[in-house]
Write a protein that holds these residues in place. Structure first.
Motif, PDB file in Angstrom:
ATOM      1  N   GLU A 148       0.820  -1.210   0.000  1.00  0.00           N
ATOM      2  CA  GLU A 148       0.000   0.000   0.000  1.00  0.00           C
ATOM      3  C   GLU A 148       0.858   1.266   0.000  1.00  0.00           C
ATOM      4  N   LEU A 149       1.830   1.302  -0.941  1.00  0.00           N
ATOM      5  CA  LEU A 149       2.698   2.473  -1.089  1.00  0.00           C
ATOM      6  C   LEU A 149       1.988   3.520  -1.942  1.00  0.00           C
ATOM      7  N   ASP A 150       1.961   4.749  -1.470  1.00  0.00           N
ATOM      8  CA  ASP A 150       1.434   5.814  -2.323  1.00  0.00           C
ATOM      9  C   ASP A 150       2.587   6.342  -3.192  1.00  0.00           C
ATOM     10  N   SER A 151       2.307   7.328  -4.015  1.00  0.00           N
ATOM     11  CA  SER A 151       3.319   7.816  -4.956  1.00  0.00           C
ATOM     12  C   SER A 151       4.520   8.433  -4.231  1.00  0.00           C
ATOM     13  N   MET A 152       4.285   9.122  -3.120  1.00  0.00           N
ATOM     14  CA  MET A 152       5.387   9.721  -2.369  1.00  0.00           C
ATOM     15  C   MET A 152       6.274   8.650  -1.733  1.00  0.00           C
ATOM     16  N   ASP A 153       5.641   7.581  -1.239  1.00  0.00           N
ATOM     17  CA  ASP A 153       6.421   6.481  -0.672  1.00  0.00           C
ATOM     18  C   ASP A 153       7.275   5.817  -1.757  1.00  0.00           C
ATOM     19  N   PHE A 154       6.698   5.667  -2.932  1.00  0.00           N
ATOM     20  CA  PHE A 154       7.441   5.039  -4.031  1.00  0.00           C
ATOM     21  C   PHE A 154       8.629   5.906  -4.445  1.00  0.00           C
ATOM     22  N   LEU A 155       8.413   7.226  -4.539  1.00  0.00           N
ATOM     23  CA  LEU A 155       9.519   8.126  -4.885  1.00  0.00           C
ATOM     24  C   LEU A 155      10.601   8.101  -3.802  1.00  0.00           C
TER      25      LEU A 155
END
Length: 191
Positions: A148-155
């Motif tokens: 459940e990674l959002d885009s900020m976590d992925f970056l």
């Protein structure tokens, strides 16, 4: 040469100046110059010799900034622009220093195999999602959905992996970074 045209060929100096692309005023000034060099010309000649000596002593590697510093160290008062002008006039250009190339990844201390890369990805993921259970995570599963990674976590994941592995990860690589196995294989290739 222009003065000789008048005496030998009976060609007026204005015609000779025009043919050679020289202004008549410059010719008249040149003709009236003193027999001995001026103080400025003597200083410039000495500076040119000094620059030549420093350039040759360096093996042709010093450019005008370094030569200027050496001249200042000798106690000479000289402008950076003057030194740059003289070095350019005489075609003395220093060599660019070679860029140091590191053969090892800065953060990992060497090349990384697939298992080490996978451990590195897991460490970074645990920093981002501390309560994640990565032991049961499928290596081919999409990390965004699985953890459940959002885009900020992925970056953040991409930035930290790039910093820790010492390699560049471009936007074109993001689809490959979507899985644990893909991230690990990308890091193993790049480091």
């Amino acid at each position: 040469m222009i003065g000789d045209c008048r005496t030998e060929e009976d060609i007026p100096h204005t015609v000779a100046c025009r043919a050679l692309g020289v202004s008549t005023a410059w010719f008249c000034k040149w003709r009236r110059r003193p027999e001995n060099p001026t103080k400025r010309e003597v200083r410039r000649a000495a500076l040119t010799r000094g620059i030549k000596e420093l350039f040759e002593a360096s093996g042709g590697t010093y450019g005008s900034p370094r030569i200027t510093l050496d001249l200042w160290a000798e106690g000479r008062q000289v402008s950076r622009n003057t030194v740059a002008e003289i070095t350019a006039e005489h075609g003395r250009y220093g060599r660019k220093p070679k860029k140091r190339r590191s053969l090892t990844a800065p953060a990992t201390g060497g090349t990384v195999n697939q298992a080490q890369a996978e451990e590195l990805v897991k460490e970074v993921l645990l920093d981002i999602v501390p309560d994640a259970d990565l032991t049961e995570t499928d290596a081919q599963a999409d990390l965004r959905q699985e953890l459940e990674l959002d885009s900020m976590d992925f970056l953040t994941l991409v930035e930290r992996l790039s910093a820790r592995a010492g390699c560049r990860i471009d936007e074109d690589d993001y689809p490959r970074m979507a899985t644990l196995a893909g991230s690990a294989s990308l890091l193993a290739e790049r480091t």
